[in-house]
Write an enzyme that holds these catalytic residues in place. Structure first.
Site, PDB file in Angstrom:
ATOM      1  N   HIS A  15     -21.370 -54.271  34.226  1.00 16.44           N
ATOM      2  CA  HIS A  15     -20.627 -54.128  32.979  1.00 16.44           C
ATOM      3  C   HIS A  15     -19.949 -55.449  32.609  1.00 16.44           C
ATOM      4  O   HIS A  15     -19.935 -56.418  33.364  1.00 16.44           O
ATOM      5  CB  HIS A  15     -19.590 -52.976  33.057  1.00 16.44           C
ATOM      6  CG  HIS A  15     -18.374 -53.264  33.875  1.00 16.44           C
ATOM      7  ND1 HIS A  15     -17.262 -52.456  33.852  1.00 16.44           N
ATOM      8  CD2 HIS A  15     -18.086 -54.247  34.758  1.00 16.44           C
ATOM      9  CE1 HIS A  15     -16.340 -52.951  34.663  1.00 16.44           C
ATOM     10  NE2 HIS A  15     -16.816 -54.021  35.220  1.00 16.44           N
ATOM     11  N   CYS A  34     -13.834 -60.532  34.415  1.00 18.47           N
ATOM     12  CA  CYS A  34     -14.528 -59.298  33.984  1.00 18.47           C
ATOM     13  C   CYS A  34     -15.089 -59.434  32.579  1.00 18.47           C
ATOM     14  O   CYS A  34     -15.842 -58.590  32.122  1.00 18.47           O
ATOM     15  CB  CYS A  34     -13.590 -58.097  34.065  1.00 18.47           C
ATOM     16  SG  CYS A  34     -13.080 -57.760  35.742  1.00 18.47           S
ATOM     17  N   HIS A  40     -21.238 -58.414  35.417  1.00 18.58           N
ATOM     18  CA  HIS A  40     -21.067 -58.380  36.867  1.00 18.58           C
ATOM     19  C   HIS A  40     -21.186 -56.934  37.294  1.00 18.58           C
ATOM     20  O   HIS A  40     -21.103 -56.023  36.464  1.00 18.58           O
ATOM     21  CB  HIS A  40     -19.704 -58.971  37.271  1.00 18.58           C
ATOM     22  CG  HIS A  40     -18.556 -58.149  36.774  1.00 18.58           C
ATOM     23  ND1 HIS A  40     -18.048 -58.287  35.510  1.00 18.58           N
ATOM     24  CD2 HIS A  40     -17.846 -57.159  37.358  1.00 18.58           C
ATOM     25  CE1 HIS A  40     -17.057 -57.427  35.334  1.00 18.58           C
ATOM     26  NE2 HIS A  40     -16.911 -56.721  36.443  1.00 18.58           N
ATOM     27  N   HIS A  42     -20.631 -53.466  40.031  1.00 24.02           N
ATOM     28  CA  HIS A  42     -19.763 -52.732  40.962  1.00 24.02           C
ATOM     29  C   HIS A  42     -20.574 -51.653  41.669  1.00 24.02           C
ATOM     30  O   HIS A  42     -21.504 -51.096  41.096  1.00 24.02           O
ATOM     31  CB  HIS A  42     -18.617 -52.036  40.230  1.00 24.02           C
ATOM     32  CG  HIS A  42     -17.620 -52.975  39.641  1.00 24.02           C
ATOM     33  ND1 HIS A  42     -16.682 -53.636  40.407  1.00 24.02           N
ATOM     34  CD2 HIS A  42     -17.411 -53.378  38.364  1.00 24.02           C
ATOM     35  CE1 HIS A  42     -15.934 -54.393  39.618  1.00 24.02           C
ATOM     36  NE2 HIS A  42     -16.362 -54.260  38.375  1.00 24.02           N
ATOM     37  N   ASP A  80     -26.837 -45.120  37.183  1.00 21.47           N
ATOM     38  CA  ASP A  80     -27.188 -45.936  38.350  1.00 21.47           C
ATOM     39  C   ASP A  80     -28.196 -47.026  37.971  1.00 21.47           C
ATOM     40  O   ASP A  80     -29.187 -46.764  37.295  1.00 21.47           O
ATOM     41  CB  ASP A  80     -27.771 -45.052  39.459  1.00 21.47           C
ATOM     42  CG  ASP A  80     -28.023 -45.848  40.725  1.00 21.47           C
ATOM     43  OD1 ASP A  80     -27.078 -46.522  41.201  1.00 21.47           O
ATOM     44  OD2 ASP A  80     -29.158 -45.821  41.229  1.00 21.47           O
ATOM     45  N   HIS A  81     -27.905 -48.248  38.437  1.00 21.39           N
ATOM     46  CA  HIS A  81     -28.745 -49.417  38.154  1.00 21.39           C
ATOM     47  C   HIS A  81     -28.906 -49.684  36.654  1.00 21.39           C
ATOM     48  O   HIS A  81     -29.960 -50.160  36.213  1.00 21.39           O
ATOM     49  CB  HIS A  81     -30.105 -49.308  38.867  1.00 21.39           C
ATOM     50  CG  HIS A  81     -29.992 -49.609  40.334  1.00 21.39           C
ATOM     51  ND1 HIS A  81     -29.439 -48.716  41.227  1.00 21.39           N
ATOM     52  CD2 HIS A  81     -30.315 -50.699  41.051  1.00 21.39           C
ATOM     53  CE1 HIS A  81     -29.444 -49.256  42.423  1.00 21.39           C
ATOM     54  NE2 HIS A  81     -29.968 -50.470  42.352  1.00 21.39           N
ATOM     55  N   GLU A 125     -13.687 -48.314  41.603  1.00 27.63           N
ATOM     56  CA  GLU A 125     -14.458 -49.476  41.162  1.00 27.63           C
ATOM     57  C   GLU A 125     -14.614 -50.437  42.341  1.00 27.63           C
ATOM     58  O   GLU A 125     -15.641 -51.091  42.496  1.00 27.63           O
ATOM     59  CB  GLU A 125     -13.758 -50.159  40.000  1.00 27.63           C
ATOM     60  CG  GLU A 125     -14.681 -51.028  39.190  1.00 27.63           C
ATOM     61  CD  GLU A 125     -14.029 -51.465  37.888  1.00 27.63           C
ATOM     62  OE1 GLU A 125     -14.515 -51.064  36.832  1.00 27.63           O
ATOM     63  OE2 GLU A 125     -13.021 -52.176  37.945  1.00 27.63           O
TER      64      GLU A 125
HETATM   65 NI    NI Z   1     -15.734 -55.079  36.624  1.00 25.13          NI
END
Ligand code: NI
Length: 136
Positions: A15, A34, A40, A42, A80-81, A125
């Site tokens: 995200h 961020c 990036h 998580h 996911d992914h 997160e």
């Molecule tokens: Ni983040």
């Protein structure tokens, strides 16, 4: 007599925290790393909590198989992914902070859980940063 049943799940997603209504400078200042335009990732951990009376017929509050399947289909398969900003309709306009993701997940799960049961969740997160949403 209320009992809570928990189910954990994991998904990995990318995200970027960004508010298009703010300038680049303001976004950088607010969201720091961020706000990286290249995104990036998580490793999110989701904890879903369902609270209610024990059904005398089954001895369950909720069948964890049902809960597992709902989380798999509604959350894992959807996020996911994925790049949350780019690949999902839910975050096309909405900043994908942990807070907003938690509310979106709650909204996606709620219709699939019997309305007589309470639904809460936590979204991690990172190991140390997590949010909780107890519903609307
Ligand atoms: Ni983040």
């Amino acid at each position: 007599m209320l009992v809570s049943v928990f189910r954990k799940a994991h998904f990995n997603a990318a995200h970027r925290l960004h508010n298009p209504k703010l300038s680049e400078e303001e976004n950088k200042k607010l969201f720091g790393l961020c706000n990286n335009p290249s995104y990036h990732g998580h490793n999110y951990t989701l904890e879903v909590k369902v609270t209610g009376e024990i059904d005398p017929l089954t001895g369950y509050v909720i069948d964890t198989k049902i809960l597992k399947d709902v989380i798999q289909k509604e959350i894992h398969d959807r996020f996911d992914h994925r790049n949350l900003n780019e690949d999902t309709v839910e975050f096309k306009e909405l900043n994908p902070t942990a807070e907003n993701i938690a509310v979106v997940i709650w909204d996606l799960l709620r219709p699939h859980i019997d309305s007589k049961l309470q639904l809460s969740l936590r979204l991690y997160e990172t190991e140390n940063n997590f949010v909780e949403f107890n519903g609307k």
